[in-house]
Design a protein around this motif. Structure first.
Motif, mmCIF file in Angstrom:
data_model
loop_
_atom_site.group_PDB
_atom_site.id
_atom_site.type_symbol
_atom_site.label_atom_id
_atom_site.label_comp_id
_atom_site.label_asym_id
_atom_site.label_seq_id
_atom_site.Cartn_x
_atom_site.Cartn_y
_atom_site.Cartn_z
ATOM 1 N N LEU A 22 0.828 -1.205 0.000
ATOM 2 C CA LEU A 22 0.000 0.000 0.000
ATOM 3 C C LEU A 22 0.865 1.259 0.000
ATOM 4 O O LEU A 22 0.595 2.219 -0.727
ATOM 5 C CB LEU A 22 -0.927 0.015 1.219
ATOM 6 N N THR A 23 1.918 1.278 0.833
ATOM 7 C CA THR A 23 2.743 2.482 0.918
ATOM 8 C C THR A 23 3.534 2.707 -0.370
ATOM 9 O O THR A 23 3.828 3.850 -0.729
ATOM 10 C CB THR A 23 3.704 2.406 2.126
ATOM 11 N N SER A 24 3.864 1.622 -1.082
ATOM 12 C CA SER A 24 4.614 1.769 -2.335
ATOM 13 C C SER A 24 3.707 1.996 -3.540
ATOM 14 O O SER A 24 4.172 2.306 -4.633
ATOM 15 C CB SER A 24 5.469 0.524 -2.587
ATOM 16 N N GLY A 25 2.410 1.807 -3.352
ATOM 17 C CA GLY A 25 1.471 1.989 -4.453
ATOM 18 C C GLY A 25 1.282 0.751 -5.308
ATOM 19 O O GLY A 25 0.567 0.790 -6.313
ATOM 20 N N GLN A 26 1.893 -0.377 -4.906
ATOM 21 C CA GLN A 26 1.761 -1.614 -5.695
ATOM 22 C C GLN A 26 0.466 -2.361 -5.389
ATOM 23 O O GLN A 26 0.030 -3.197 -6.174
ATOM 24 C CB GLN A 26 2.959 -2.530 -5.433
ATOM 25 N N LEU A 27 -0.126 -2.053 -4.235
ATOM 26 C CA LEU A 27 -1.375 -2.722 -3.834
ATOM 27 C C LEU A 27 -2.475 -1.681 -3.712
ATOM 28 O O LEU A 27 -2.266 -0.599 -3.148
ATOM 29 C CB LEU A 27 -1.179 -3.447 -2.494
ATOM 30 N N ASN A 28 -3.648 -2.021 -4.225
ATOM 31 C CA ASN A 28 -4.807 -1.132 -4.143
ATOM 32 C C ASN A 28 -5.610 -1.472 -2.894
ATOM 33 O O ASN A 28 -5.855 -2.652 -2.614
ATOM 34 C CB ASN A 28 -5.665 -1.308 -5.406
ATOM 35 N N ILE A 29 -6.043 -0.449 -2.165
ATOM 36 C CA ILE A 29 -6.786 -0.691 -0.930
ATOM 37 C C ILE A 29 -8.086 -1.454 -1.181
ATOM 38 O O ILE A 29 -8.583 -2.167 -0.316
ATOM 39 C CB ILE A 29 -7.070 0.639 -0.185
ATOM 40 N N SER A 30 -8.644 -1.341 -2.392
ATOM 41 C CA SER A 30 -9.901 -2.045 -2.686
ATOM 42 C C SER A 30 -9.720 -3.560 -2.582
ATOM 43 O O SER A 30 -10.646 -4.278 -2.198
ATOM 44 C CB SER A 30 -10.429 -1.666 -4.068
ATOM 45 N N ALA A 31 -8.520 -4.071 -2.900
ATOM 46 C CA ALA A 31 -8.262 -5.506 -2.780
ATOM 47 C C ALA A 31 -8.278 -5.938 -1.315
ATOM 48 O O ALA A 31 -8.759 -7.026 -0.980
ATOM 49 C CB ALA A 31 -6.915 -5.853 -3.415
ATOM 50 N N VAL A 32 -7.768 -5.083 -0.431
ATOM 51 C CA VAL A 32 -7.784 -5.390 1.002
ATOM 52 C C VAL A 32 -9.218 -5.348 1.520
ATOM 53 O O VAL A 32 -9.648 -6.216 2.290
ATOM 54 C CB VAL A 32 -6.897 -4.394 1.783
ATOM 55 N N MET A 33 -9.986 -4.353 1.100
ATOM 56 C CA MET A 33 -11.393 -4.259 1.509
ATOM 57 C C MET A 33 -12.180 -5.497 1.090
ATOM 58 O O MET A 33 -12.996 -6.012 1.854
ATOM 59 C CB MET A 33 -12.041 -3.009 0.908
#
Length: 413
Positions: free
Chosen positions: A277-288
């Motif tokens: 998340l901090t690097s921008g490689q993961l989208n928060i929507s996937a965690v949600m």
């Protein structure tokens, strides 16, 4: 355990009122191990199980994913209108029952089907869309920064009590047309309504009183808020309808506080997610998405009422029976998820927002608030980390939800 397993639990299709052998979906065990209860019920009864709600009120708990979808998609068979609830109609559930704020009939779209539902839901949808156009993300950014300002110099915080419990509520109360101080007061009232117990009815009355005063105020002093939008809508809502729809939106915001806490928990207990998340490689929507499958913010959805005798999941449901929908156990139903460890990324078929005509209309608003909340937090507090071992995090459940107790974090100052 609250389940005296020597009884059969069912007679004549209806959960036995005050019956022996019926599992209570409230009380000490339910508060600490709801998933254990769901799985024992599934093993014993299958997809639909008899349970007792607060006050030993009988209900059917729908545990199966497909069965929940059938109930949600068929309002003619499984109505939202509590006026057909037999135990309430025949006086076995008092108006002072802690269940009434969550199950009782109200003049809102949640309690109605068919044309009345379409009229009222249309008004809510229109007013919510107008509110979104006026800047949910802007409000979320403002309140996220304001909450963080309160603990940023301390080097530590509890992200439940100091952040997640307040942020969605402050955003929505601003959208509804309330002052920030009133929003902070309503956090506790909403928590009590979902928690149940003797204070639930009192706090529900306080919520309606605040919104009654707001509706009167906006009638003479219109603003650019949801209250005004409902009052001026062409569906011509009366005073009670406006008040109860403001309440519906507020309760939904309180449920979103739980979703935010669970998303933060998942991010902070998994280093790869946090770095992604901090690097921008993961989208928060996937965690949600993962949270909505595995820890939906509302574990059990109240309630549906059988409009006629019907068979569901091998049980004979009688006209007027109450059904509550296990969103958490439904999402983990082995019939649809034989291996819960398999990634659910990209799969939005979870039950977290319900389904059918009553599917949550404000889900995109909730998701926007959470995206902003996580983004602002990670940017404001670089080096944010969990302050206790992950296995020390605890939850407390009510009949309706399972909430994270604390999320202690520390960060460089």
């Amino acid at each position: 355990m609250n389940d005296q397993s020597h009884g059969s639990g069912v007679t004549g299709g209806c959960p036995v009122a005050h019956g022996q052998g019926i599992t209570r979906l409230y009380g000490p065990e339910s508060a600490t191990d709801p998933h254990g209860i769901y799985e024992r019920l599934r093993k014993r009864y299958g997809a639909v199980a008899p349970v007792l709600l607060e006050g030993d009120v009988p209900a059917w708990l729908v545990l199966g994913y497909r069965e929940s979808r059938r109930v949600l998609d068929n309002p003619l068979q499984f109505s939202r209108d509590a006026r057909i609830w037999r135990d309430w109609r025949e006086g076995r559930v008092a108006e002072t029952s802690a269940l009434i704020p969550m199950l009782g009939w109200r003049p809102d779209c949640v309690s109605q089907d068919g044309e009345p539902h379409r009229r009222l839901r249309g008004a809510v949808n229109d007013a919510l869309q107008a509110a979104v156009g006026r800047g949910i993300r802007r409000h979320a950014t403002h309140f996220a920064n304001k909450q963080i300002d309160g603990f940023a110099d301390n080097g530590r915080a509890d992200l439940v009590a100091d952040y997640a419990d307040y942020l969605p509520m402050l955003v929505i109360t601003r959208v509804l047309g309330l002052a920030e101080a009133e929003g902070r007061r309503l956090v506790e009232s909403c928590a009590q309504v979902l928690k149940g117990g003797e204070d639930a009815v009192v706090h529900d009355g306080m919520i309606r009183e605040i919104f009654g005063e707001l509706a009167e105020r906006r009638r003479s002093e219109p603003g650019s808020d949801l209250a005004t939008g409902l009052l001026e809508h062409h569906a011509a809502l009366d005073h009670d309808e406006v008040v109860h729809h403001l309440r519906v939106v507020l309760i939904a915001a309180h449920v979103t506080t739980n979703l935010l806490a669970r998303v933060l928990q998942l991010v902070l207990t998994d280093a790869s997610r946090l770095s992604g998340l901090t690097s921008g490689q993961l989208n928060i929507s996937a965690v949600m998405e993962e949270v909505m499958w595995n820890s939906p913010p509302l574990a059990v959805l109240p309630g549906r009422f059988a409009a006629s005798d019907v068979e569901l999941g091998g049980q004979r449901i009688e006209e007027g029976d109450l059904l509550v929908l296990g969103l958490a156990p439904g999402n983990l139903d082995p019939e649809v998820r034989p291996d819960p460890g398999v990634s659910v990324q990209g799969n939005q078929a979870h039950l977290a927002f319900g389904a059918g005509p009553h599917e949550c209309p404000g889900q995109s608003i909730g998701q926007s608030m959470i995206e902003v909340a996580v983004d602002v937090l990670l940017h404001r507090l670089p080096g944010l980390r969990l302050a206790v071992p992950a296995d020390e995090l605890t939850t407390t459940a009510s009949t309706w939800d399972s909430r994270l107790d604390r999320l202690p974090v520390e960060f460089p100052v």
